[in-house]
Design a protein around this motif. Structure first.
Motif, PDB file in Angstrom:
ATOM      1  N   UNK A 103       0.702  -1.074   0.131  1.00  0.00           N
ATOM      2  CA  UNK A 103       0.420  -0.147   0.247  1.00  0.00           C
ATOM      3  C   UNK A 103       0.539   1.113  -0.205  1.00  0.00           C
ATOM      4  N   UNK A 104       2.247   1.468   0.730  1.00  0.00           N
ATOM      5  CA  UNK A 104       3.262   2.564  -0.025  1.00  0.00           C
ATOM      6  C   UNK A 104       3.356   2.814  -1.169  1.00  0.00           C
ATOM      7  N   UNK A 105       3.887   1.746  -2.046  1.00  0.00           N
ATOM      8  CA  UNK A 105       4.313   1.561  -2.920  1.00  0.00           C
ATOM      9  C   UNK A 105       3.444   1.880  -3.839  1.00  0.00           C
ATOM     10  N   UNK A 106       2.198   1.413  -4.135  1.00  0.00           N
ATOM     11  CA  UNK A 106       0.568   1.329  -4.206  1.00  0.00           C
ATOM     12  C   UNK A 106       0.994  -0.039  -5.667  1.00  0.00           C
ATOM     13  N   UNK A 107       1.368  -0.805  -5.085  1.00  0.00           N
ATOM     14  CA  UNK A 107       2.044  -1.934  -6.557  1.00  0.00           C
ATOM     15  C   UNK A 107       1.302  -3.058  -5.186  1.00  0.00           C
ATOM     16  N   UNK A 108       1.039  -4.601  -6.800  1.00  0.00           N
ATOM     17  CA  UNK A 108       0.441  -5.497  -6.668  1.00  0.00           C
ATOM     18  C   UNK A 108       1.664  -6.262  -7.272  1.00  0.00           C
ATOM     19  N   UNK A 109       2.072  -7.645  -6.812  1.00  0.00           N
ATOM     20  CA  UNK A 109       3.492  -7.735  -7.054  1.00  0.00           C
ATOM     21  C   UNK A 109       2.833  -9.191  -7.000  1.00  0.00           C
ATOM     22  N   UNK A 110       3.017 -10.116  -8.072  1.00  0.00           N
ATOM     23  CA  UNK A 110       4.249 -11.352  -7.142  1.00  0.00           C
ATOM     24  C   UNK A 110       3.312 -12.793  -8.462  1.00  0.00           C
ATOM     25  N   UNK A 111       2.407 -13.637  -8.565  1.00  0.00           N
ATOM     26  CA  UNK A 111       2.380 -14.133 -10.159  1.00  0.00           C
ATOM     27  C   UNK A 111       0.929 -14.890  -9.807  1.00  0.00           C
ATOM     28  N   UNK A 112       0.363 -15.016 -10.635  1.00  0.00           N
ATOM     29  CA  UNK A 112      -0.778 -16.148 -10.680  1.00  0.00           C
ATOM     30  C   UNK A 112      -0.913 -16.444 -12.018  1.00  0.00           C
ATOM     31  N   UNK A 113      -2.599 -17.244 -12.049  1.00  0.00           N
ATOM     32  CA  UNK A 113      -2.334 -17.228 -13.750  1.00  0.00           C
ATOM     33  C   UNK A 113      -1.362 -18.141 -14.667  1.00  0.00           C
ATOM     34  N   UNK A 114      -0.433 -18.558 -13.974  1.00  0.00           N
ATOM     35  CA  UNK A 114       0.237 -18.899 -14.999  1.00  0.00           C
ATOM     36  C   UNK A 114       1.516 -17.599 -15.561  1.00  0.00           C
ATOM     37  N   UNK A 115       1.468 -16.845 -15.099  1.00  0.00           N
ATOM     38  CA  UNK A 115       2.031 -15.214 -15.183  1.00  0.00           C
ATOM     39  C   UNK A 115       2.495 -14.406 -13.995  1.00  0.00           C
ATOM     40  N   UNK A 116       3.536 -14.091 -14.978  1.00  0.00           N
ATOM     41  CA  UNK A 116       4.174 -12.163 -13.238  1.00  0.00           C
ATOM     42  C   UNK A 116       2.500 -11.697 -13.302  1.00  0.00           C
ATOM     43  N   UNK A 117       2.730 -11.082 -12.135  1.00  0.00           N
ATOM     44  CA  UNK A 117       2.108  -9.648 -12.254  1.00  0.00           C
ATOM     45  C   UNK A 117       2.569  -8.797 -11.955  1.00  0.00           C
ATOM     46  N   UNK A 118       2.584  -7.640 -12.506  1.00  0.00           N
ATOM     47  CA  UNK A 118       3.345  -6.307 -11.688  1.00  0.00           C
ATOM     48  C   UNK A 118       2.087  -5.678 -12.468  1.00  0.00           C
ATOM     49  N   UNK A 119       1.875  -4.600 -11.137  1.00  0.00           N
ATOM     50  CA  UNK A 119       0.819  -3.813 -10.698  1.00  0.00           C
ATOM     51  C   UNK A 119       1.062  -2.414  -9.911  1.00  0.00           C
ATOM     52  N   UNK A 120       0.485  -1.325 -11.171  1.00  0.00           N
ATOM     53  CA  UNK A 120       0.225  -0.547  -9.833  1.00  0.00           C
ATOM     54  C   UNK A 120      -1.349   0.498  -9.772  1.00  0.00           C
ATOM     55  N   UNK A 121      -1.354   0.541  -8.480  1.00  0.00           N
ATOM     56  CA  UNK A 121      -2.815   0.449  -8.664  1.00  0.00           C
ATOM     57  C   UNK A 121      -3.120   2.526  -7.978  1.00  0.00           C
ATOM     58  N   UNK A 122      -4.282   2.608  -7.725  1.00  0.00           N
ATOM     59  CA  UNK A 122      -4.629   4.155  -7.458  1.00  0.00           C
ATOM     60  C   UNK A 122      -6.074   3.740  -7.372  1.00  0.00           C
ATOM     61  N   UNK A 123      -6.656   4.528  -5.970  1.00  0.00           N
ATOM     62  CA  UNK A 123      -7.952   4.699  -5.432  1.00  0.00           C
ATOM     63  C   UNK A 123      -8.067   5.752  -4.493  1.00  0.00           C
TER      64      UNK A 123
END
Length: 220
Positions: A103-123
């Motif tokens: 939440x500090x960096x506003x990032x979602x990261x890791x792996x899912x659905x046989x793929x890397x996950x590297x996202x930023x989010x805003x709310x």
């Protein structure tokens, strides 16, 4: 007797009471409930209390864990949302899920659905967005709580959904296929179809807003 009555009156005056909210609520990625109008509600008496929509403000606390179980995309679903470690783990789409939320960096990261996950989010109380890469594809999604829309692209395809949090409905298209889902607030069941397959999952200690904010996970 007079002393007893005086103490009771003072105790009643010192104890704040809160009526059930009569307006629509939404929740940011950190799990904080806020009014769709943009006003937050965190009085000193209930700081740290997580409130479900349409529930008395002092009556409910969000559990540390939530789960999604059942079947969709012709595969079992068993994932857990950990609000203490801010992690989503388990398995779905015949693939392990291990995603972290910073939440500090506003990032979602890791792996899912046989793929890397590297996202930023805003709310904000009005809207949220997710940008980056997941599902072996660029992802750009914008949700508008007030208008009830989630639009953008993911899985190399356009995405356009209309949702109603009060009625528990989600319709539109994603992943080049129609989407029609119905959420039951009492049981937590989400049923319908998407990704050209039936959906029969159950949200526990989660709700439709969680499902929408992490919608990229449920695409295959």
């Amino acid at each position: 007797m007079k002393k007893v009555l005086a103490v009771a009156v003072l105790a009643a005056l010192a104890t704040p009471t809160f009526a059930a909210p009569s307006v629509d609520w939404t929740r940011d990625p950190a799990g904080q409930w806020k009014l769709l109008s943009g006003e937050s509600f965190t009085p000193a008496a209930v700081v740290g209390t997580q409130v479900a929509p349409s529930a008395p403000i002092a009556a409910a606390r969000r559990p540390a864990f939530g789960t999604v179980t059942g079947a969709m995309n012709r595969a079992p679903v068993d994932i857990r949302f950990d609000r203490r470690a801010w992690a989503i783990t388990g398995g779905m789409n015949r693939s392990p899920v291990d995603v972290r939320i910073d939440h500090d960096e506003k990032r979602i990261f890791g792996g899912a659905n046989r793929s890397p996950v590297n996202l930023t989010f805003t709310w904000t109380p009005e809207a949220f967005s997710v940008e980056g890469g997941a599902n072996l594809s660029p992802v750009s999604l914008v949700g508008n709580w007030k208008d009830g829309t989630l639009t953008g692209h993911s899985n190399q395809a356009p995405l356009s959904l209309q949702f109603n949090l009060q009625e528990g409905t989600v319709t539109g298209y994603a992943n080049r296929a129609p989407v029609s889902l119905k959420y039951d607030k009492v049981s937590g069941a989400v049923e319908g179809y998407m990704n050209r397959a039936p959906v029969a999952i159950r949200l526990e200690n989660l709700d439709l807003s969680d499902f929408l904010q992490y919608f990229f996970l449920f695409l295959d």
